[in-house]
Design an enzyme around this catalytic site. Structure first.
Site, PDB file in Angstrom:
ATOM      1  CG  ASP A  14      -1.697   1.224   1.433  1.00  0.00           C
ATOM      2  OD1 ASP A  14      -2.369   1.643   0.477  1.00  0.00           O
ATOM      3  OD2 ASP A  14      -1.627   1.803   2.537  1.00  0.00           O
ATOM      4  CG  ASP A  49      -1.447   7.974   0.877  1.00  0.00           C
ATOM      5  OD1 ASP A  49      -0.495   8.773   0.906  1.00  0.00           O
ATOM      6  OD2 ASP A  49      -2.285   7.952  -0.041  1.00  0.00           O
TER       7      ASP A  49
END
Length: 234
Positions: free
Chosen positions: A24, A26
């Site tokens: 991922d 953020d």
């Protein structure tokens, strides 16, 4: 030859092997907390909404899904989403990499990793560059999927693009929606950052936690079929 899938391992195990690693962005590779909070605070203030509730549920989820959930009836959801996206793209102050993230990315073969993010491709590029991180050649962004996290589509698509079976994949995630997506995809999951403390009670076999990447080491060995056997020590 294909590397056999590992069985589910207890949470205290510190060494994992995989054929592909999915990240991922953020909160997992990039700390963009300040900007995210600014943008959603302005959205909440405009419509008199509960900022804390929006922040609690929006992390790791596509912006458009959050707009549809909270914007008042009759609002132009597409226009609002585009506006929020432009706000996020124009702000990079305070965007930094999580400690150790750059070294881990550099140690992994590009053909064995992918970014799987709820951001669109433009925002992903802006934030990775602002954080000083190299963008993997394979990236599954918001426009690449029809169903965002917590649906597993993005993670399954990334694994397919890398030619890896879900059982041979390790995911690094920080948000509840992303963790749910990775687990639904049948992938072992490392919970990163602040979420590592929040989700202690939720750890299951096949899940691990790290505060950041400073203690993570990586080795990559070429396989007979041209792929890689990746070993992670957490």
């Amino acid at each position: 030859m294909s590397h056999p899938a590992e069985p589910a391992l207890p949470a205290e195990t510190s060494t994992l092997t995989a054929r592909a690693i999915l990240f991922d962005m953020d909160g997992t590779l990039v700390d963009s907390t300040a900007i995210v909070e600014q943008v959603w605070s302005e959205f909440a203030d405009r419509y008199g909404l509960d900022f804390d509730e929006i922040l609690r549920t929006s992390h790791g989820v596509q912006a458009g899904d959050t707009v549809r959930r909270y914007a008042p009836a009759g609002a132009d959801f597409e226009a609002l989403t585009a506006e929020l996206g432009e706000m996020e793209r124009s702000r990079t102050d305070g965007v930094i990499a999580l400690p150790g993230a750059a070294a881990v990315l550099a140690a992994l073969p590009d053909e064995a990793i992918a970014l799987v993010t709820s951001a669109d491709s433009i925002l992903a590029g802006i934030r990775m560059e602002a954080a000083g991180l190299a963008m993997p050649s394979t990236a599954v962004t918001a426009e690449s999927v029809t169903r965002g996290k917590p649906h597993p589509e993005g993670y399954l698509k990334a694994a397919a693009l890398l030619g890896a079976d879900p059982a041979d994949v390790v995911v690094f995630e920080d948000a509840p929606a992303g963790i749910a997506a990775a687990r639904a995809a049948g992938m072992r999951t490392v919970v990163v950052g602040k979420a590592a403390a929040r989700h202690d009670a939720d750890l299951e076999p096949g899940m691990w936690r790290i505060p950041d990447y400073t203690a993570v080491t990586v080795t990559a060995v070429k396989d007979d079929d041209g792929g890689h056997l990746l070993t992670l020590t957490l």
